[in-house]
Design a protein around this motif. Structure first.
Motif: not given
Length: 118
Positions: A85-103
């Motif tokens: 959803k963040a990628a679709k919304a182009e919320d790149y700051e959210y992705i950068k801040g939370t991607c590591e937790a996902l991984l």
């Protein structure tokens, strides 16, 4: 360890088995494929973020969402859905801040699957 022991590790085994037409053998094959692919996908997804290739990132987390659901890794699937959803919304700051937790969660899931196939 059997596939049923995955319940104790947070997997929704019943839903996953349902998707595998009730076959434990098919479920094990799906789990094994998920493990093989996951070990390759984790560094690739991380690289997508590092290179700021968020379009590809969105595609990858979409696939992860579905793959995680198929193996009964519900929490991982939900985390991937939030990233999608963040990628679709182009919320790149959210992705950068939370991607590591996902991984990290993805890696933990792969570590559990490694135990199953040892």
């Amino acid at each position: 360890m059997t596939v049923y022991d995955l319940r104790e590790r947070g997997f929704d085994v019943d839903s996953a088995l349902e998707l595998c037409v009730g076959s434990e053998e098919i479920y094990k094959e799906v789990l094994e494929t998920a493990l093989e692919e996951g070990l390759e996908k984790i560094p690739f997804i991380r690289e997508c973020v590092e290179k700021e290739d968020f379009k590809r990132y969105g595609i990858e987390v979409h696939g992860l969402k579905n793959a995680a659901r198929q193996i009964g890794a519900t929490e991982l699937s939900e985390m991937a859905f939030e990233q999608e959803k963040a990628a679709k919304a182009e919320d790149y700051e959210y992705i950068k801040g939370t991607c590591e937790a996902l991984l990290e969660h993805y890696q933990q899931t792969m570590d559990i699957l490694k135990e199953l196939f040892v």
